[in-house]
Design a protein around this motif. Sequence first.
Motif, short mmCIF file in Angstrom:
data_model
loop_
_atom_site.label_atom_id
_atom_site.label_comp_id
_atom_site.label_asym_id
_atom_site.label_seq_id
_atom_site.Cartn_x
_atom_site.Cartn_y
_atom_site.Cartn_z
N LYS A 171 0.85 -1.20 0.00
CA LYS A 171 0.00 0.00 0.00
C LYS A 171 0.88 1.25 0.00
O LYS A 171 1.69 1.45 0.91
CB LYS A 171 -0.93 0.01 1.21
N ILE A 172 0.71 2.07 -1.02
CA ILE A 172 1.48 3.31 -1.13
C ILE A 172 0.80 4.36 -0.26
O ILE A 172 -0.40 4.60 -0.38
CB ILE A 172 1.54 3.79 -2.58
N ARG A 195 -0.73 7.61 1.44
CA ARG A 195 -1.51 8.70 0.85
C ARG A 195 -0.69 9.98 0.70
O ARG A 195 -0.98 10.80 -0.17
CB ARG A 195 -2.75 8.98 1.70
N SER A 196 0.33 10.19 1.53
CA SER A 196 1.12 11.41 1.43
C SER A 196 1.86 11.48 0.10
O SER A 196 2.12 12.57 -0.43
CB SER A 196 2.12 11.50 2.59
N PHE A 197 2.21 10.34 -0.48
CA PHE A 197 2.86 10.31 -1.80
C PHE A 197 1.82 10.42 -2.92
O PHE A 197 2.03 11.11 -3.91
CB PHE A 197 3.66 9.02 -1.97
N VAL A 198 0.70 9.73 -2.74
CA VAL A 198 -0.33 9.70 -3.79
C VAL A 198 -0.94 11.08 -4.00
O VAL A 198 -1.15 11.53 -5.14
CB VAL A 198 -1.43 8.67 -3.43
N ALA A 199 -1.22 11.80 -2.91
CA ALA A 199 -1.94 13.07 -3.00
C ALA A 199 -1.22 14.10 -3.86
O ALA A 199 -1.85 14.92 -4.52
CB ALA A 199 -2.17 13.63 -1.60
N ASN A 200 0.12 14.05 -3.88
CA ASN A 200 0.89 15.08 -4.58
C ASN A 200 1.64 14.54 -5.79
O ASN A 200 2.52 15.22 -6.33
CB ASN A 200 1.88 15.72 -3.60
N CYS A 201 1.29 13.34 -6.25
CA CYS A 201 2.09 12.72 -7.30
C CYS A 201 1.98 13.42 -8.65
O CYS A 201 2.82 13.21 -9.52
CB CYS A 201 1.75 11.24 -7.44
N LEU A 202 0.95 14.24 -8.85
CA LEU A 202 0.81 14.95 -10.13
C LEU A 202 1.54 16.29 -10.14
O LEU A 202 1.80 16.84 -11.20
CB LEU A 202 -0.67 15.17 -10.45
N ALA A 214 -3.05 2.05 -3.96
CA ALA A 214 -2.76 3.47 -3.71
C ALA A 214 -3.81 4.00 -2.75
O ALA A 214 -5.01 3.96 -3.03
CB ALA A 214 -2.79 4.26 -5.00
N GLU A 215 -3.36 4.51 -1.61
CA GLU A 215 -4.27 5.12 -0.63
C GLU A 215 -4.43 6.61 -0.92
O GLU A 215 -3.56 7.24 -1.51
CB GLU A 215 -3.73 4.94 0.78
N GLN A 239 -7.89 3.37 -3.33
CA GLN A 239 -8.71 3.52 -2.13
C GLN A 239 -8.69 4.98 -1.74
O GLN A 239 -7.63 5.61 -1.68
CB GLN A 239 -8.13 2.66 -1.00
N GLY A 240 -9.85 5.58 -1.52
CA GLY A 240 -9.87 6.99 -1.15
C GLY A 240 -11.23 7.62 -1.37
O GLY A 240 -12.18 6.97 -1.80
#
Length: 383
Positions: free
Chosen positions: A306-307, A309-316, A341-342, A362-363
């Motif tokens: 599970k990645i 969420r702190s990485f997923v939220a800003n990945c763009l 991806a959380e 997931q989110g």
Amino acid sequence: MIIDDDKAQGLIIASIAASNGYQVTNVTCFDNAVVALESEPFQCITIDLALGSHDGIEVLRLAASLPGAPRIIFISGCDDGILEAAVRMAEIIGVTDACSIQKPFRPADLRRLFEDSVGRAIVAVPVRSEPVTKAMIERGLCGSEFYAQFQPKVALSDGRLVGCEALARWDQAGHGRIPPVEFIPAAEASRHIGRITESVMEHSFPMAAMMARRDASFKLAVNLSPALLSDLSLPDEIEDLLQKHGLPANNLIVEVTESLAIADHAKAVDILLRLRIKGIGISIDDFGTGYASLALLTRIPFTELKIDRSFVANCLVDDSMRKIVTGSIEIGHQFNMDVVAEGVETAEIARFLCDLGCDIGQGYLYAPPLSTVDLLAWGGRRS
């Protein structure tokens, strides 16, 4: 409030803010910023990272300690890497809305950042008047106040419901909901985390058994505290609960964080290996936020990664975060794990993750944590 020791730059920023409807306080030094922050609340604060003998991180530290939730905008001539690190620093210390823009900036770009903040209410952060105690937890357990809510997990390729995560909840009689960030550490310290985890399983296994009868691939994820990974009886206790509720072992995933590395490592590996032998999946949660991820992957037979969420939220928008997400997906697949991806909150992020080959999202893009009834209805609409 505009904090910039370059008076000309400060006036330009203040003018743009005023054109967006703000009442502006303009300060040029750290000491005046301290006085202003302690005198009144602000909806938005711009911070120059270089302030003469002080720096913007010192201002950030003070702003984060005060009530309210202002947007923080870092405005600086520092390079992109420093600006990105400042935003991450803000998030680490609890600022929920931080962004940056590099000098020299285009007025239109700064104006957009101000527009995003206009209309946001200044919300006082609620503070509990008393800490969570052992006696409170014991009363909650006796009163069956602990239960589970469920956040759906969705296949990124086609939007199918493939599982859910059971999240511990506590509605204390007479006091309302107590957040997990407060009661989980207290439960671990008082050695009641095992009973709370059992309550979550008792509440969630019947629902998961029903879902598994509809779809044999459905998987329920339950968090295991590192504090439980020294109890060698745990695998048999979980197996007994599975049999009690008619949930096949291969429909359960237990999630463990990288912090298990600080527990009794030999016992932790013993317990997790026995769970895998019984057919239960193991997920490494919050991947990348600890210090032993790669070593753990070689010692424990994980089935899911599970990645965080702190990485997923800003990945763009953050190149460093994008590299971490990309690399995590590749590592997970090389170890034959499903990758989750959380914190997926926008369709753009979901598409990006899908293009990278991430398996599951997931989110809040899909759903917040739901009750059993709401999850069943939500799943019915997705089928």
